[in-house]
Every structure is written in structure tokens, then in C-alpha cells.
Design an enzyme around this catalytic site. Structure first.
Site, short mmCIF file in Angstrom:
data_model
loop_
_atom_site.label_atom_id
_atom_site.label_comp_id
_atom_site.label_asym_id
_atom_site.label_seq_id
_atom_site.Cartn_x
_atom_site.Cartn_y
_atom_site.Cartn_z
N CYS A 44 -4.99 3.58 20.84
CA CYS A 44 -5.01 2.27 21.51
C CYS A 44 -3.84 1.37 21.14
CB CYS A 44 -6.34 1.57 21.24
SG CYS A 44 -6.45 0.87 19.60
N TYR B 217 0.83 -1.21 0.00
CA TYR B 217 0.00 0.00 0.00
C TYR B 217 0.86 1.26 0.00
CZ TYR B 217 -4.50 -2.13 -0.21
OH TYR B 217 -5.60 -2.81 -0.68
N THR C 225 -14.43 0.79 -16.18
CA THR C 225 -14.47 -0.33 -15.24
C THR C 225 -14.70 -1.63 -16.01
OG1 THR C 225 -15.55 -1.32 -13.31
CG2 THR C 225 -16.91 0.16 -14.64
N SER C 226 -13.98 -2.69 -15.58
CA SER C 226 -14.07 -3.95 -16.31
C SER C 226 -15.41 -4.64 -16.10
CB SER C 226 -12.93 -4.87 -15.89
OG SER C 226 -12.97 -5.06 -14.49
N GLN D 2 -15.15 3.39 -7.78
CA GLN D 2 -14.49 2.24 -7.15
C GLN D 2 -13.04 2.59 -6.88
OE1 GLN D 2 -15.82 -1.61 -9.39
NE2 GLN D 2 -16.10 0.10 -10.79
N ASN D 3 -12.62 3.75 -7.33
CA ASN D 3 -11.20 4.12 -7.19
C ASN D 3 -10.90 4.65 -5.80
OD1 ASN D 3 -11.18 3.44 -9.83
ND2 ASN D 3 -11.05 5.52 -10.63
N VAL D 4 -9.73 4.29 -5.32
CA VAL D 4 -9.33 4.70 -3.97
C VAL D 4 -8.30 5.83 -4.02
CG1 VAL D 4 -9.83 2.42 -2.96
CG2 VAL D 4 -7.53 2.88 -3.85
N CYS E 182 -8.14 2.22 12.50
CA CYS E 182 -7.59 1.33 13.53
C CYS E 182 -8.33 -0.01 13.50
CB CYS E 182 -7.74 2.00 14.90
SG CYS E 182 -7.28 0.88 16.24
N HIS F 200 -15.15 1.81 -2.55
CA HIS F 200 -14.05 0.94 -2.09
C HIS F 200 -13.10 1.66 -1.14
CE1 HIS F 200 -14.62 -2.02 -5.72
NE2 HIS F 200 -15.55 -2.13 -4.80
P1 OAD Z 1 -10.07 -3.00 -13.77
O1 OAD Z 1 -8.58 -2.92 -13.81
O2 OAD Z 1 -10.71 -4.31 -13.55
O3 OAD Z 1 -10.65 -2.44 -15.15
C1 OAD Z 1 -10.21 -1.23 -15.70
C2 OAD Z 1 -11.01 -1.00 -16.96
O4 OAD Z 1 -10.65 0.26 -17.49
C3 OAD Z 1 -10.76 -2.06 -18.05
O5 OAD Z 1 -12.02 -2.50 -18.54
C4 OAD Z 1 -10.01 -1.26 -19.13
O6 OAD Z 1 -10.34 -1.71 -20.44
C5 OAD Z 1 -10.52 0.15 -18.90
N1 OAD Z 1 -9.62 1.25 -19.31
C6 OAD Z 1 -8.27 1.33 -19.21
N2 OAD Z 1 -7.82 2.51 -19.65
C7 OAD Z 1 -8.92 3.22 -20.02
C8 OAD Z 1 -9.13 4.53 -20.54
N3 OAD Z 1 -8.12 5.37 -20.78
N4 OAD Z 1 -10.40 4.92 -20.80
C9 OAD Z 1 -11.46 4.09 -20.59
N5 OAD Z 1 -11.31 2.84 -20.10
C10 OAD Z 1 -10.07 2.41 -19.81
O7 OAD Z 1 -10.55 -1.91 -12.71
P2 OAD Z 1 -11.97 -1.75 -11.99
O8 OAD Z 1 -13.09 -2.12 -12.91
O9 OAD Z 1 -11.99 -0.43 -11.37
O10 OAD Z 1 -11.16 -3.43 -5.97
O11 OAD Z 1 -11.83 -2.86 -10.89
C11 OAD Z 1 -12.82 -2.95 -9.91
C12 OAD Z 1 -12.20 -3.31 -8.59
O12 OAD Z 1 -11.39 -4.48 -8.72
C13 OAD Z 1 -11.24 -2.29 -8.04
O13 OAD Z 1 -11.87 -1.25 -7.36
C14 OAD Z 1 -10.38 -3.09 -7.12
C15 OAD Z 1 -10.15 -4.28 -8.01
O14 OAD Z 1 -9.81 -5.45 -7.39
C16 OAD Z 1 -10.58 -3.70 -4.82
O15 OAD Z 1 -9.39 -3.59 -4.62
C17 OAD Z 1 -11.54 -4.14 -3.76
ZN ZN Z 2 -7.21 2.42 18.00
#
Ligand code: OAD
Ligand code: ZN
Length: 243
Positions: free
Chosen positions: A151, A68, A189-190, A102-104, A128, A120
Site C-alpha cells: 500500500c 533502529y 532486567t531493571s 523484553q528483548n527485541v 505497515c 516488546h
Molecule cells: P535495562 O537496561 O533497564 O536493565 C538491564 C538490567 O540488566 C539492569 O538491571 C542491569 O543491572 C542488568 N545487567 C546488565 N548486565 C548484566 C549481566 N551480565 N547479567 C545480569 N544482569 C545484567 O533493560 P530492561 O530491564 O530490559 O523497552 O528494560 C526494559 C525495557 O525498557 C526494554 O525492553 C525497553 C526499555 O525501554 C522498550 O523499548 C519498550
Molecule cells: Zn501496507
């Protein structure tokens, strides 16, 4: 991008009054933040079960924190890109608006978005393990794992790990907005991680127009009203630019 399809989508955007946007790692890709499932995605090189679960943290908190801290150092150098700015522009243009991310990485807020639910969590926030105290800490921790000032238990990143639920309030706020919006825009998002993967269907069921932007086809591509294959920075900027 088909110009006729785009002009239809733009008309739908202009006519919409209640807008929801759902984003994933792809919207931060143009800022240099790695995605999870792309060719250079984090989950291609790292095992989420060893780094992003509560069990992993209990087993080896130093390893999880090192990962991290590495990501925090990487994200610290990244600035918002046109996707983030286009979305913060939408918030200004629409009275009813919610961004569900979903972005952190916190880049949406950096670009001026304030109506945002980080389902997320946020990589800059720590929590803590025992007393639940939580606060923002944007600097590096010298000693890992960092300890709670109240703590002395370990602090963890305040993000949602695999196997954990999305905080109730964040989920309720999201579902409420998805059930009442007239337009949902899904970007970068995928569509493999629940519950966000079901949000497009949820909005469509409630008769919202659904648009999606991605550089590749997603599981929702055939279901949405408008699917745009391309970079979110370019497409979302065009959507909010002059009529
Ligand atoms: P992913 O990495 O699964 O997907 C990213 C998506 O963005 C893919 O479908 C790519 O094709 C697309 N992409 C990449 N570059 C792009 C651009 N310039 N414009 C448009 N699309 C683009 O990420 P998330 O869908 O966010 O959770 O993943 C969901 C969750 O899975 C995350 O929040 C994380 C991960 O495990 C946790 O950590 C709990
Ligand atoms: Zn604490």
C-alpha cells in the site's frame, strides 16, 4: 554467590515442573548488545521520547529509522551468549516452559529457544503503518523510511514503543504461564518497565518460587526467594549444569 543459597536454588530448579523465565537487556549484555539503563545504556545517551514513541515516528520517521537501523547493524554482529544457551537448555529439560523476553534482538531464538514470547516485539520484523502487513527483514533498508510493497505507506519496526500496549495474545500467554508456573527465573532486567516489572509479584502470589539474577540490586531483590548478584551467563549456566 553464597554456595548454600545457590544449592537451595538449584534444588528448587531441579524439582520444578512448570518453569517461566523473564529476561531483559542484561542477558544480552554479555553478547555486546547495549542495555537501556546501565552506565553506557542507550537511554543515557538518547531520549526515548524522540526515538521510541509513535509521536516521534510521525514527527520524524527518518530519524527513528536511522536509530533502529544503527541498532540493527550493531545487533547483527552479536551472537548468543551462555545466558541464552542456558535458557534454551531449560526449555529442553522442562516439559512446561515459557520464556518471556523484553528483548527485541532475537538472540534467544538464535540460541535455540522456541517457547518464547517477545513481549516488546522483534527488531527484525517490520509492520505497515496502514494495512498492518508484517514480515521479517534482516537486511538494511536503502531508502528510509522503507515503504510497504502492498500500500506504499511507511513501514515501522514491529516493536512496542513507549505509550503502546503489549500485543494482547503475548500478554495473555505470559499471564497464563505466570499464573501456573512453580518457578519463575528473572534475569537481567531493571524492573522499571511495566507490565514485566509486576511479573515476579504475580508469580509469587500464585506460590511460585521466584529467583532473580542481576549484576545489581533491583526493586524486586528483597521480595524474591533467591537473589543472585552476578552475571546471568555464569549463574544461569551453573543452574542448568550437571546436578
Ligand atoms: P535495562 O537496561 O533497564 O536493565 C538491564 C538490567 O540488566 C539492569 O538491571 C542491569 O543491572 C542488568 N545487567 C546488565 N548486565 C548484566 C549481566 N551480565 N547479567 C545480569 N544482569 C545484567 O533493560 P530492561 O530491564 O530490559 O523497552 O528494560 C526494559 C525495557 O525498557 C526494554 O525492553 C525497553 C526499555 O525501554 C522498550 O523499548 C519498550
Ligand atoms: Zn501496507
Amino acid at each position: 554467590m553464597d554456595p548454600l543459597e545457590f544449592s537451595r536454588a538449584k534444588k528448587a530448579y531441579n524439582q520444578s515442573q512448570k518453569v517461566c523465565v523473564l529476561t531483559g537487556a542484561g542477558v544480552s549484555a554479555e553478547s555486546g548488545v547495549p542495555t537501556f539503563r546501565g552506565t553506557d545504556g542507550l537511554w543515557k545517551n538518547y531520549n526515548p521520547m524522540e526515538l521510541a514513541t509513535l509521536e516521534a515516528f510521525r514527527r520524524d520517521p527518518v530519524l527513528v529509522w536511522e536509530w533502529y537501523q544503527w541498532r540493527r547493524q550493531l545487533i547483527r554482529k552479536c551472537a548468543p551468549n551462555p545466558s541464552h544457551f542456558a535458557i534454551s537448555q531449560m526449555e529442553k529439560e522442562k516439559e512446561h516452559f515459557l520464556l518471556i523476553t523484553q528483548n527485541v534482538d532475537g538472540l534467544h531464538k538464535k540460541a535455540g529457544s522456541s517457547k518464547v514470547v517477545e513481549i516488546h516485539g522483534n527488531i527484525w520484523e517490520v509492520k505497515c503503518m496502514s494495512c498492518g502487513a508484517n514480515f521479517m527483514e534482516e537486511g538494511d533498508f536503502e531508502k528510509l523510511p522503507p515503504e510497504c510493497g502492498k500500500c506504499s505507506s511507511f513501514l515501522r519496526p514491529n516493536v512496542v514503543w513507549f505509550g503502546e500496549s503489549i500485543p494482547r495474545e503475548a500478554l495473555e500467554t505470559s499471564i497464563e504461564a505466570l499464573s501456573s508456573c512453580d518457578l519463575l527465573i528473572v534475569a537481567g532486567t531493571s524492573g522499571y518497565v511495566q507490565p514485566a516489572a509486576s511479573f515476579a509479584q504475580m508469580a509469587a502470589k500464585n506460590k511460585a518460587v521466584v529467583m532473580e539474577v542481576n549484576i545489581e540490586k533491583t526493586p524486586n531483590a528483597e521480595l524474591v526467594d533467591h537473589f543472585f548478584l552476578g552475571k546471568s551467563g555464569e549463574i544461569l549456566s551453573a543452574l542448568v549444569s550437571e546436578k
